[in-house]
Structures are given as structure tokens and as C-alpha cells.
Scaffold this motif. Sequence first.
Motif, PDB file in Angstrom:
ATOM      1  N   MET A   1     -28.161 -27.929  -3.279  1.00 18.87           N
ATOM      2  CA  MET A   1     -28.143 -28.328  -1.874  1.00 18.87           C
ATOM      3  C   MET A   1     -26.700 -28.487  -1.434  1.00 18.87           C
ATOM      4  SD  MET A   1     -29.940 -31.584  -0.034  1.00 18.87           S
ATOM      5  CE  MET A   1     -29.182 -32.792  -1.040  1.00 18.87           C
ATOM      6  N   ARG A   2     -26.377 -27.915  -0.286  1.00 22.00           N
ATOM      7  CA  ARG A   2     -25.024 -27.983   0.243  1.00 22.00           C
ATOM      8  C   ARG A   2     -24.777 -29.342   0.874  1.00 22.00           C
ATOM      9  NH1 ARG A   2     -23.834 -24.345   5.118  1.00 22.00           N
ATOM     10  NH2 ARG A   2     -23.878 -26.287   6.219  1.00 22.00           N
ATOM     11  N   ARG A  99     -27.182 -49.190  13.079  1.00 20.58           N
ATOM     12  CA  ARG A  99     -27.221 -49.050  11.620  1.00 20.58           C
ATOM     13  C   ARG A  99     -28.575 -49.542  11.137  1.00 20.58           C
ATOM     14  NH1 ARG A  99     -23.101 -48.041   8.326  1.00 20.58           N
ATOM     15  NH2 ARG A  99     -21.064 -47.824   9.265  1.00 20.58           N
ATOM     16  N   ALA A 100     -29.137 -48.797  10.194  1.00 20.63           N
ATOM     17  CA  ALA A 100     -30.411 -49.196   9.588  1.00 20.63           C
ATOM     18  C   ALA A 100     -30.223 -49.201   8.079  1.00 20.63           C
ATOM     19  CB  ALA A 100     -31.513 -48.228   9.987  1.00 20.63           C
ATOM     20  N   PRO A 101     -30.395 -50.351   7.437  1.00 16.39           N
ATOM     21  CA  PRO A 101     -30.310 -50.374   5.974  1.00 16.39           C
ATOM     22  C   PRO A 101     -31.397 -49.483   5.367  1.00 16.39           C
ATOM     23  CG  PRO A 101     -30.299 -52.601   6.878  1.00 16.39           C
ATOM     24  CD  PRO A 101     -30.629 -51.673   8.009  1.00 16.39           C
ATOM     25  N   LEU A 102     -31.056 -48.798   4.292  1.00 16.49           N
ATOM     26  CA  LEU A 102     -32.012 -47.885   3.659  1.00 16.49           C
ATOM     27  C   LEU A 102     -33.281 -48.596   3.202  1.00 16.49           C
ATOM     28  CD1 LEU A 102     -29.634 -45.592   1.598  1.00 16.49           C
ATOM     29  CD2 LEU A 102     -31.016 -44.944   3.567  1.00 16.49           C
ATOM     30  N   GLU A 103     -33.161 -49.855   2.781  1.00 18.37           N
ATOM     31  CA  GLU A 103     -34.367 -50.560   2.331  1.00 18.37           C
ATOM     32  C   GLU A 103     -35.322 -50.882   3.475  1.00 18.37           C
ATOM     33  OE1 GLU A 103     -30.961 -53.586   2.397  1.00 18.37           O
ATOM     34  OE2 GLU A 103     -31.278 -51.709   1.379  1.00 18.37           O
ATOM     35  N   ALA A 139     -33.324 -27.332   5.353  1.00 13.26           N
ATOM     36  CA  ALA A 139     -32.844 -28.471   4.570  1.00 13.26           C
ATOM     37  C   ALA A 139     -33.728 -29.702   4.676  1.00 13.26           C
ATOM     38  CB  ALA A 139     -31.428 -28.827   5.006  1.00 13.26           C
ATOM     39  N   ALA A 140     -34.778 -29.668   5.478  1.00 19.46           N
ATOM     40  CA  ALA A 140     -35.593 -30.872   5.705  1.00 19.46           C
ATOM     41  C   ALA A 140     -36.211 -31.404   4.413  1.00 19.46           C
ATOM     42  CB  ALA A 140     -36.681 -30.592   6.739  1.00 19.46           C
ATOM     43  N   GLU A 146     -33.920 -36.532  -0.855  1.00 22.70           N
ATOM     44  CA  GLU A 146     -32.704 -37.326  -1.071  1.00 22.70           C
ATOM     45  C   GLU A 146     -32.855 -38.727  -0.471  1.00 22.70           C
ATOM     46  OE1 GLU A 146     -28.097 -37.584   0.422  1.00 22.70           O
ATOM     47  OE2 GLU A 146     -29.103 -35.642   0.548  1.00 22.70           O
ATOM     48  N   LEU A 147     -33.405 -38.794   0.741  1.00 20.24           N
ATOM     49  CA  LEU A 147     -33.592 -40.105   1.376  1.00 20.24           C
ATOM     50  C   LEU A 147     -34.561 -40.979   0.589  1.00 20.24           C
ATOM     51  CD1 LEU A 147     -33.647 -39.370   5.209  1.00 20.24           C
ATOM     52  CD2 LEU A 147     -32.103 -40.902   3.980  1.00 20.24           C
ATOM     53  N   ARG A 148     -35.653 -40.394   0.110  1.00 17.02           N
ATOM     54  CA  ARG A 148     -36.609 -41.167  -0.692  1.00 17.02           C
ATOM     55  C   ARG A 148     -35.940 -41.720  -1.950  1.00 17.02           C
ATOM     56  NH1 ARG A 148     -39.626 -36.578   0.634  1.00 17.02           N
ATOM     57  NH2 ARG A 148     -41.010 -37.000   2.382  1.00 17.02           N
TER      58      ARG A 148
END
Length: 158
Positions: A1-2, A99-103, A139-140, A146-148
Motif C-alpha cells: 500500500m502506498r 479531532r477524533a481519538p481513534l478509540e 484504496a478504501a 489500517e484504521l481497524r
Amino acid sequence: MRQTPTRLGMRRLSALAKPDHDRYYTLAILGFMLLAMVAGGLAWRDGHTSWLAMLGVWSAPAIAILATRGRRLLAPPVIDEVLVEDGDLLLKRGEESDRAPLENIAMVEAERRSNLVTLELDPPCVFGDRVHFITRRGAAGDIGAELRQRIAEARRHA
């Protein structure tokens, strides 16, 4: 993945182009409804009470609603820019940003065909509890995975 690096160690997840597809979709629907209204009006004027005339009559209120609230009703508002930095997502639409925390991300849904990624936030951010953004072509799926992975990692360290 680029990888798409940006300033100060941030990584861009969204596409570089501004997402205007919702405007075009709304305009197309308005155009079809306007055509239906004109065709229905012509059929009504000639004395025909066909389905086409009724479609034209019912199109008038729909056109009024779509003209005033079309973008919000037909297509979900799309975030212009999404950047990931450490444990946060930076979301920008126009001049607004948050901003949104990843958790705080409860769900990630990635559509490969439309390159649309949907995030469900709990608690919601400035843009609501569901945000959508467009990725680079193809890339979706990778960005969703990656986000998960980042979310799981952020929750382990929280």
C-alpha cells in the motif's frame, strides 16, 4: 500500500481531490424531477390524466425540498480531508475541523467500488456520529483495514 505522508508525521487517508459528487448527484435528481414536472404539465394541459401527469404534479414539492436541503438529504456530507496522527484522526470540511481519538471510532465501513469510507463515532464529533470520506481509487479496503488495526491498537493502549 502506498503511503501518503503529510506534514509533521501525519498521514492522509482521504483523496486529494475535493468531494463534490454529492452536488452532482443532487443536481441530476433535480434535473430529472424538473423534466418530469414539465412533461407532466404538458400532459395535463392536453387533458391527459396519465401517470406522467401525476408524476409531474408530485415532483413539484419534491423539487422544492431538494432545492433547499438537497445535499443533506440525498448524499451524506463528505469530509474534505482526513489525516491520521498517532492516536487521533484530524477531520476537516471547509473551514471546520475536529479531532477524533481513534478509540472513539465504533465502526469502520469501507466500500471498494465507491472509494467511500464511513466511520461511526461514539461520542460524536462536530460533524456528527457518522462521517464519510473518499479515498484514493482502490484504496478504501486497505485504509479500512489500517484504521481497524490502529483502533484496536489504540484501545489496547488506552
